[in-house]
Scaffold this active site. Sequence first.
Site, PDB file in Angstrom:
ATOM      1  N   GLU A  33      58.592  -3.612 -90.934  1.00 39.37           N
ATOM      2  CA  GLU A  33      59.311  -2.656 -89.761  1.00 39.37           C
ATOM      3  C   GLU A  33      58.222  -2.606 -88.570  1.00 39.37           C
ATOM      4  O   GLU A  33      56.974  -2.683 -89.228  1.00 39.37           O
ATOM      5  CB  GLU A  33      59.279  -0.984 -90.318  1.00 39.37           C
ATOM      6  CG  GLU A  33      59.779  -0.224 -89.125  1.00 39.37           C
ATOM      7  CD  GLU A  33      59.927   1.309 -89.552  1.00 39.37           C
ATOM      8  OE1 GLU A  33      59.546   1.407 -90.997  1.00 39.37           O
ATOM      9  OE2 GLU A  33      60.250   1.967 -88.709  1.00 39.37           O
ATOM     10  N   ARG A 259      53.393  -2.090-105.707  1.00 38.52           N
ATOM     11  CA  ARG A 259      52.408  -2.173-104.477  1.00 38.52           C
ATOM     12  C   ARG A 259      51.049  -2.431-104.735  1.00 38.52           C
ATOM     13  O   ARG A 259      50.681  -1.967-105.761  1.00 38.52           O
ATOM     14  CB  ARG A 259      52.587  -0.963-103.890  1.00 38.52           C
ATOM     15  CG  ARG A 259      53.842  -0.268-102.962  1.00 38.52           C
ATOM     16  CD  ARG A 259      53.631   1.122-102.377  1.00 38.52           C
ATOM     17  NE  ARG A 259      52.961   1.052-101.099  1.00 38.52           N
ATOM     18  CZ  ARG A 259      53.813   0.809-100.037  1.00 38.52           C
ATOM     19  NH1 ARG A 259      55.323   0.491-100.046  1.00 38.52           N
ATOM     20  NH2 ARG A 259      53.343   0.817 -98.854  1.00 38.52           N
ATOM     21  N   LYS A 269      50.512   2.151 -92.641  1.00 41.40           N
ATOM     22  CA  LYS A 269      50.373   2.073 -91.188  1.00 41.40           C
ATOM     23  C   LYS A 269      50.205   3.432 -90.690  1.00 41.40           C
ATOM     24  O   LYS A 269      49.667   3.600 -89.506  1.00 41.40           O
ATOM     25  CB  LYS A 269      51.787   1.411 -90.723  1.00 41.40           C
ATOM     26  CG  LYS A 269      51.850   0.003 -91.188  1.00 41.40           C
ATOM     27  CD  LYS A 269      52.912  -0.772 -90.773  1.00 41.40           C
ATOM     28  CE  LYS A 269      54.259  -0.542 -91.612  1.00 41.40           C
ATOM     29  NZ  LYS A 269      55.298  -1.370 -91.676  1.00 41.40           N
TER      30      LYS A 269
END
Length: 551
Positions: A33, A259, A269
């Site tokens: 994204e 992850r 982020k």
Amino acid sequence: MPPEVLDFIRKRVVADVEEGKLADGIVTRFPPEPNGFLHIGHAKSIALNFGVAEEYGGKTFLRFDDTNPLAESEEFVQAIQRDVRWLGYDWEDRLTFASDYFHELYYFAEKLIEGGHAFVCDLSSDEIRSTRGTLTTPGTSSPYRNRTEEENLNLFREMRAGKFQEGTKVLRAKIDMSSPNINLRDPVIYRILFAEHHRTGTEWCIYPMYDFTHCICDALEKISHSLCTLEFEDHRPLYDWVIEHIGVNHHPPQIEFSRLGLEYNVMSKRIYTSLIEQGFLSGWDDPRVPTISGLRRRGVPPASIREFTRRIGVTKQDNLVETELLDFCIRREFEESAPRSMAVLDPLKVVVTNYEGQDERLEAPWHPKHDELGEKTLTFGREIYIERTDFSEDPPRKYRRLTINGMVRLRYAFIIRCDEVIKDIEGKITELHVTYFPESRSGQDTSGLKPKGVIHFVSGNNAVPAEFRLFDKLFTTRIPDTNNIDEQINRESLVVKQGYIEGAMHKADFSQIQFERAGYFVEDQESTSESPVYNRTVTLSDGYKVPVSVN
Ligand code: ATP
Ligand code: MG
């Protein structure tokens, strides 16, 4: 080349190929994204998606997941492309955006409505949340759930035409309000947003939600293995539901892996954005933060990041990794190739009282094991600088550096003895007075003296002032609690020193350097010839042993 030991995803890919399941070949995608810069966690996903395709003759899309115009921007789109390329991966002509498919997505939404699988709901987002139920109790159906297909279609078209205010209507999939999986309780798939999109401008005032978008883009690109992180495991039934209900003939399997987390770090982020806004970080490329651009600025070579991702592997197990493993991968790259030089980071002036006349020239190799790097000239003279920590008035046991009346060898130069310590009125040492032994020159030593230690130095006449930026862990806690992150920031994570480099070093043009005993450094982007600035990429060996499991 595939790794020697195949992880569960590569095993699956190999099996699918063998079973002839992949009519369209191996196709993966990396779907960031564009709401921030990439971090080293993304590097794991990049290395996996591009790696699998490369190893087995497949292809990879770089697909931007740009469905939230409020958070996304062209700046991030550019930064992400630069970082993926810098890591060494190539999407060729397969650069796509979820927004490329807005028309298809809209078409599929209408198809869901026509099939009775979606409805326009007038509940507010708070009402939707409060009627969703919990893990142990079912949700309650929306009063708008039974609108006719015709009514839904009209309302949805009016939503698209901008007839309604933000937040007054959404499109929801009609699945099962009592499903044990909350993601299936009539999830929202479209919302109204009067926001300008960085690619489609004001063409749209309704935007599709991630869960609806992602699987359809995967299907349209004929992705063979949709690899994502474990938090999407509970979304997989929704992924499958959408694909089954829109009537496409390609159904990508979603496969989850864990992850990457780094100790004393966060991979988010959102948190980086807030630390930048508050001024704790200088920007996305602050060398303390494990963004790709921060690592690059710190001097980490892309090969080290690729090696790091290779060593951590891919599993479904918790993947919290020690920062020392990354440091290890960085040193491996630097060890053989970085020229060596002497720099004094925290200088203490030393006057060689029995030295008169011009500086003496001394030759030294740029690298003791690599003659091809050539030699440089150092000088030795009446005034030199040594590291403040290389002198002690009150040495601990086994101290091998300089003490009062003690002797030490200056690397590539002479043996000196400290005779006198000069202090200011506050008692701080301002200089040392020493004697040097002319017959003790390195390589031609006939002095018979045997000092225990060797320290580095820079001669005053050969010294160029330089700034050194030394980085440490950004957080004080091994697993930072993201609820009160500000309290866990390591206030000493950046230490700036004003010292000296060798003249020869200043003239040379090296992309990376080992300052002896201090670590591996690169020039910072703010460095100029008048005021050189060096970032410490990593210290020299810290005794870390690579765990067998990641060898
Ligand atoms: P963040 O939480 O840092 O904002 P994100 O997951 O929202 O990250 P995306 O841009 O959505 O970021 O991620 C793109 C891809 O990278 C996704 O497939 C995601 O699963 C993967 N990814 C993100 N973070 C990690 C991580 N720490 N380890 C491995 N893969 C990751
Ligand atoms: Mg995300």
